[in-house]
Design a protein around this motif. Structure first.
Motif, PDB file in Angstrom:
ATOM      1  N   UNK A 267      69.036  10.036  54.445  1.00 40.62           N
ATOM      2  CA  UNK A 267      69.586  11.311  54.868  1.00 40.62           C
ATOM      3  C   UNK A 267      68.798  11.835  56.069  1.00 40.62           C
ATOM      4  N   UNK A 268      69.526  12.126  57.133  1.00 41.61           N
ATOM      5  CA  UNK A 268      68.872  12.592  58.357  1.00 41.61           C
ATOM      6  C   UNK A 268      69.541  13.874  58.845  1.00 41.61           C
ATOM      7  N   UNK A 269      68.732  14.826  59.244  1.00 43.14           N
ATOM      8  CA  UNK A 269      69.226  16.097  59.765  1.00 43.14           C
ATOM      9  C   UNK A 269      68.493  16.397  61.056  1.00 43.14           C
ATOM     10  N   UNK A 270      69.229  16.864  62.049  1.00 42.98           N
ATOM     11  CA  UNK A 270      68.563  17.205  63.297  1.00 42.98           C
ATOM     12  C   UNK A 270      69.241  18.388  63.974  1.00 42.98           C
ATOM     13  N   UNK A 271      68.386  19.220  64.547  1.00 40.99           N
ATOM     14  CA  UNK A 271      68.806  20.453  65.198  1.00 40.99           C
ATOM     15  C   UNK A 271      68.881  20.234  66.707  1.00 40.99           C
TER      16      UNK A 271
END
Length: 280
Positions: A267-271
């Motif tokens: 799971x990867x999240x980036x702003x």
């Protein structure tokens, strides 16, 4: 700018140098093989549902129309350029990497896209002869690895008869979390992050460019059928050895990877921030 004001262009270059090393390696070096570019398109392009969501959000934010002429800087394998070309009159795609350019042409052929002019150069090396102005939109999406960013932006402004739109990282990205955890054990030194959207905004402000600003929060999910497949991904995507004996890597995997029915889900999240303005 007052005498005591911060030179944000200098700050950008300093942060980029410290993050990438004194030699400032060309970003194209990281994607110089067609195989690595195909992997990138597979993981972040049309075959990835997570990426499709990101592409859709980006295309919507760009407000494309059929008559637009677009210049994209740092096109990569065509993640944005190909769908943009299908909705506009023309795209000039600037991309220095051999591997990315090869896969961009493959993707164009597969999609039957013919209204793209390919320029295999770094943006700093592009000349008037390489371009087909006027451009209604100049776009750079996560491709601002230029140490002399002010000059690069001035050049974008000069070739745009309409808008300029930049996407850049906001806050610590997840790949930077990985590097921050792994690098002290791998190289014995702390990871130094590059400049983020706050620095970019201040550069624009110092240039008397006051952009519209929009925030995006993207999510990406990668599913691996085996630990070997996951290891291969980390090695090509992040160019670090997949050594589970590394305490930093172990910490990262425990936080961001789950094992489900023998498969590994990352799971990867980036702003990110989008800066858009009318060219001056």
């Amino acid at each position: 700018m007052t005498p005591n004001a911060i030179d944000w262009n200098k700050e950008w270059k300093s942060m980029m140098t410290k993050s990438m090393g004194e030699d400032l390696p060309d970003c194209a070096q990281y994607w110089n093989t067609a195989e690595s570019a195909r992997r990138y398109l597979r993981d972040y392009g049309r075959e990835s549902a997570g990426h499709i969501d990101r592409v859709s959000a980006t295309l919507e934010a760009l407000s494309l129309t059929p008559d637009l002429r677009v210049l994209e800087i740092g096109t990569g394998p065509g993640v944005l350029a190909v769908p943009i070309a299908s909705q506009t009159a023309h795209v000039t795609a600037v991309e220095p990497s051999d591997g990315m350019m090869t896969v961009l042409r493959e993707y164009m052929n597969e999609e039957g896209v013919e209204n793209v002019r390919c320029v295999q150069k770094r943006w700093e090396e592009v000349t008037d002869d390489d371009l087909e102005p006027p451009y209604d939109l100049v776009l750079a999406s996560f491709s601002l690895g230029m140490p002399e960013i002010k000059a690069a932006i001035e050049k974008m402004n000069a070739v745009s008869s309409g808008r300029v739109c930049l996407f850049w990282h906001a806050g610590e990205q997840q790949f930077e979390t990985l590097y921050r955890l792994v690098m002290p054990h791998l190289r014995g030194t702390d990871y130094v992050p590059g400049p983020k959207a706050d620095v970019l905004f201040n550069i624009l402000y110092s240039m008397e460019i006051y952009p519209d600003v929009r925030h995006f929060n993207y999510e990406q999910v990668h599913v691996f059928d085996s630990e070997e497949e996951m290891a291969e991904y980390f090695q090509y995507e992040h160019q670090i050895p997949f050594d589970i004996g590394n305490p930093g890597l172990k910490t990262y995997l425990e936080e961001f990877v789950e094992e489900e029915d023998g498969r590994f889900v990352h799971y990867e999240e980036y702003q990110s921030m989008m800066f858009q303005w009318e060219a001056q």
